[in-house]
Motif scaffolding. Sequence first.
Motif, short mmCIF file in Angstrom:
data_model
loop_
_atom_site.label_atom_id
_atom_site.label_comp_id
_atom_site.label_asym_id
_atom_site.label_seq_id
_atom_site.Cartn_x
_atom_site.Cartn_y
_atom_site.Cartn_z
N ILE A 1 0.86 -1.18 0.00
CA ILE A 1 0.00 0.00 0.00
C ILE A 1 0.90 1.23 0.00
O ILE A 1 1.71 1.41 0.90
CB ILE A 1 -0.92 0.01 1.24
N ALA B 1 2.11 5.25 0.10
CA ALA B 1 1.90 6.35 1.04
C ALA B 1 0.75 7.26 0.58
O ALA B 1 -0.03 7.75 1.41
CB ALA B 1 3.18 7.16 1.19
N ARG C 1 -2.53 5.52 1.44
CA ARG C 1 -2.74 5.60 2.90
C ARG C 1 -3.18 7.00 3.32
O ARG C 1 -4.08 7.16 4.13
CB ARG C 1 -1.46 5.24 3.64
N ASP D 1 -6.66 8.00 5.09
CA ASP D 1 -6.64 8.69 6.38
C ASP D 1 -7.46 9.97 6.39
O ASP D 1 -7.87 10.45 7.44
CB ASP D 1 -5.21 9.00 6.81
N ALA E 1 -5.53 -2.08 4.63
CA ALA E 1 -5.25 -0.79 5.27
C ALA E 1 -6.54 -0.28 5.89
O ALA E 1 -7.63 -0.57 5.40
CB ALA E 1 -4.72 0.21 4.26
N ASN F 1 -8.18 3.33 8.09
CA ASN F 1 -7.91 4.67 8.57
C ASN F 1 -8.02 4.72 10.10
O ASN F 1 -8.45 3.76 10.73
CB ASN F 1 -8.84 5.68 7.88
#
Length: 91
Positions: free
Chosen positions: A12, A14, A17, A21, A38, A40
């Motif tokens: 995954i 950045a 991600r 998030d 992944a 959050n």
Amino acid sequence: MLLQIRKQAPAIGAGLRAMLDEVPEPAILIAMDHQILAANPAYRARYGEVGRTCYAASREFDSPCDQNGDPCPLRATVETGRRQRVFHIQH
């Protein structure tokens, strides 16, 4: 639409991600085998860390939600090619 099923989950990035998030409500990225790749901060605060299947983390099921009478957003995404949102009522 082309879907690739891999034996190992891809790394995954950045950027992905960071985008995940930014979502204020609980949100996850799920692999084709229902493994959470992944999550959050809102999801982790409510359901714990990743490394489990989505149905085990959110519903404590031993099999996918749609095999237990609830909608499965992964199945719906595969069938429609569109992002899904599901609301599970906890009993």
